[in-house]
Design a protein around this motif. Sequence first.
Motif, short mmCIF file in Angstrom:
data_model
loop_
_atom_site.label_atom_id
_atom_site.label_comp_id
_atom_site.label_asym_id
_atom_site.label_seq_id
_atom_site.Cartn_x
_atom_site.Cartn_y
_atom_site.Cartn_z
N ALA A 1 0.85 -1.20 0.00
CA ALA A 1 0.00 0.00 0.00
C ALA A 1 0.88 1.24 0.00
CB ALA A 1 -0.91 0.01 1.23
N ALA A 2 0.32 2.32 -0.48
CA ALA A 2 1.05 3.59 -0.50
C ALA A 2 1.35 4.04 0.93
CB ALA A 2 0.26 4.65 -1.24
N VAL A 3 2.43 4.76 1.09
CA VAL A 3 2.82 5.32 2.38
C VAL A 3 2.01 6.60 2.59
CG1 VAL A 3 4.73 6.33 3.70
CG2 VAL A 3 5.14 4.34 2.23
N PHE A 4 1.33 6.68 3.73
CA PHE A 4 0.48 7.83 4.07
C PHE A 4 1.35 8.91 4.71
CE2 PHE A 4 -2.38 9.86 7.28
CZ PHE A 4 -3.27 10.44 6.39
N VAL A 5 1.40 10.09 4.09
CA VAL A 5 2.22 11.20 4.57
C VAL A 5 1.30 12.17 5.32
CG1 VAL A 5 3.77 13.07 3.90
CG2 VAL A 5 3.75 10.92 2.60
N PHE A 6 1.63 12.44 6.58
CA PHE A 6 0.74 13.23 7.44
C PHE A 6 1.51 14.28 8.22
CE2 PHE A 6 2.38 9.84 10.05
CZ PHE A 6 2.46 10.35 11.34
N GLY A 7 0.78 15.29 8.68
CA GLY A 7 1.34 16.31 9.54
C GLY A 7 1.40 15.80 10.96
N SER A 8 2.52 16.06 11.62
CA SER A 8 2.77 15.56 12.97
C SER A 8 3.18 16.71 13.87
CB SER A 8 3.89 14.51 12.90
OG SER A 8 4.19 13.99 14.17
N ASN A 9 3.50 16.37 15.10
CA ASN A 9 4.14 17.35 15.98
C ASN A 9 5.49 16.77 16.36
OD1 ASN A 9 3.81 15.89 18.69
ND2 ASN A 9 1.68 16.02 17.99
N THR A 10 6.39 17.64 16.75
CA THR A 10 7.77 17.21 17.00
C THR A 10 7.88 16.17 18.12
OG1 THR A 10 8.11 19.14 18.41
CG2 THR A 10 8.80 19.33 16.11
N ALA A 11 6.88 16.13 19.00
CA ALA A 11 6.90 15.16 20.09
C ALA A 11 6.36 13.80 19.66
CB ALA A 11 6.08 15.69 21.27
N GLY A 12 5.75 13.74 18.48
CA GLY A 12 5.18 12.47 18.02
C GLY A 12 3.95 12.05 18.78
N ARG A 13 3.22 13.02 19.31
CA ARG A 13 1.97 12.71 20.03
C ARG A 13 0.85 12.62 18.99
NH1 ARG A 13 2.30 17.51 24.08
NH2 ARG A 13 0.05 17.37 23.88
N HIS A 14 0.72 11.47 18.37
CA HIS A 14 -0.24 11.26 17.28
C HIS A 14 -1.64 11.03 17.86
CE1 HIS A 14 3.42 10.98 15.05
NE2 HIS A 14 3.69 9.75 15.39
N GLY A 15 -2.25 12.11 18.36
CA GLY A 15 -3.51 11.95 19.08
C GLY A 15 -4.75 12.49 18.39
N LYS A 16 -4.59 13.23 17.29
CA LYS A 16 -5.75 13.84 16.63
C LYS A 16 -5.56 13.83 15.13
CE LYS A 16 -6.89 17.07 20.36
NZ LYS A 16 -7.02 18.48 20.73
N GLY A 17 -6.65 13.99 14.40
CA GLY A 17 -6.61 14.19 12.95
C GLY A 17 -5.91 13.08 12.19
N ALA A 18 -5.18 13.49 11.15
CA ALA A 18 -4.49 12.54 10.28
C ALA A 18 -3.43 11.76 11.05
CB ALA A 18 -3.86 13.27 9.10
N ALA A 19 -2.82 12.39 12.05
CA ALA A 19 -1.80 11.70 12.85
C ALA A 19 -2.41 10.53 13.63
CB ALA A 19 -1.11 12.67 13.80
N LEU A 20 -3.59 10.72 14.17
CA LEU A 20 -4.27 9.64 14.88
C LEU A 20 -4.60 8.51 13.91
CD1 LEU A 20 -5.57 8.47 17.43
CD2 LEU A 20 -7.64 9.76 16.86
N PHE A 21 -5.11 8.86 12.72
CA PHE A 21 -5.39 7.85 11.71
C PHE A 21 -4.11 7.07 11.37
CE2 PHE A 21 -5.04 6.74 7.21
CZ PHE A 21 -6.05 5.78 7.12
N ALA A 22 -3.01 7.80 11.20
CA ALA A 22 -1.74 7.15 10.87
C ALA A 22 -1.31 6.20 11.98
CB ALA A 22 -0.66 8.20 10.61
N ARG A 23 -1.51 6.58 13.22
CA ARG A 23 -1.14 5.72 14.35
C ARG A 23 -2.04 4.50 14.43
NH1 ARG A 23 -2.49 5.58 19.93
NH2 ARG A 23 -3.55 7.58 19.79
N GLN A 24 -3.35 4.71 14.25
CA GLN A 24 -4.30 3.61 14.40
C GLN A 24 -4.31 2.66 13.21
OE1 GLN A 24 -7.92 5.85 15.17
NE2 GLN A 24 -7.65 5.62 17.39
#
Length: 119
Positions: free
Chosen positions: A2-25
């Motif tokens: 599958a394609a690699v999903f490129v998302f906006g993150s925060n420098t701490a890597g707290r993937h808790g909301k939005g596209a970052a949460l989707f990427a983590r889950q």
Amino acid sequence: MAAVFVFGSNTAGRHGKGAALFARQSRGAIYGQGEGLQGNSYAIPTKGQRPDRSLYTLPLEQIRAGVDRFLAFAVSRPDLQFEVSPIGCGLAGYKPEEIAPMFLGAPANCQPAVEFSPV
């Protein structure tokens, strides 16, 4: 693969909301890793973390630096396909016309977000 999903993150890597949460889950993003390839995703920092752990939106120059690092990585990995989400245009609050130009000249293995196409 599958394609690699490129998302906006925060420098701490707290993937808790939005596209970052989707990427983590759903795409293997690693909690605590704020940038780079992780699982079937790639994080580009759009927010930073203050000493008190609050998050703030990074200036466009810093986001551009992260985009440049990503684009160099994408060039080095022609075996991968990248689906770029509208990074910086959700929780970070930027408009597509501010972010899209950063992806001009992206390699053929990068599919920019549809939100970036009019720009």
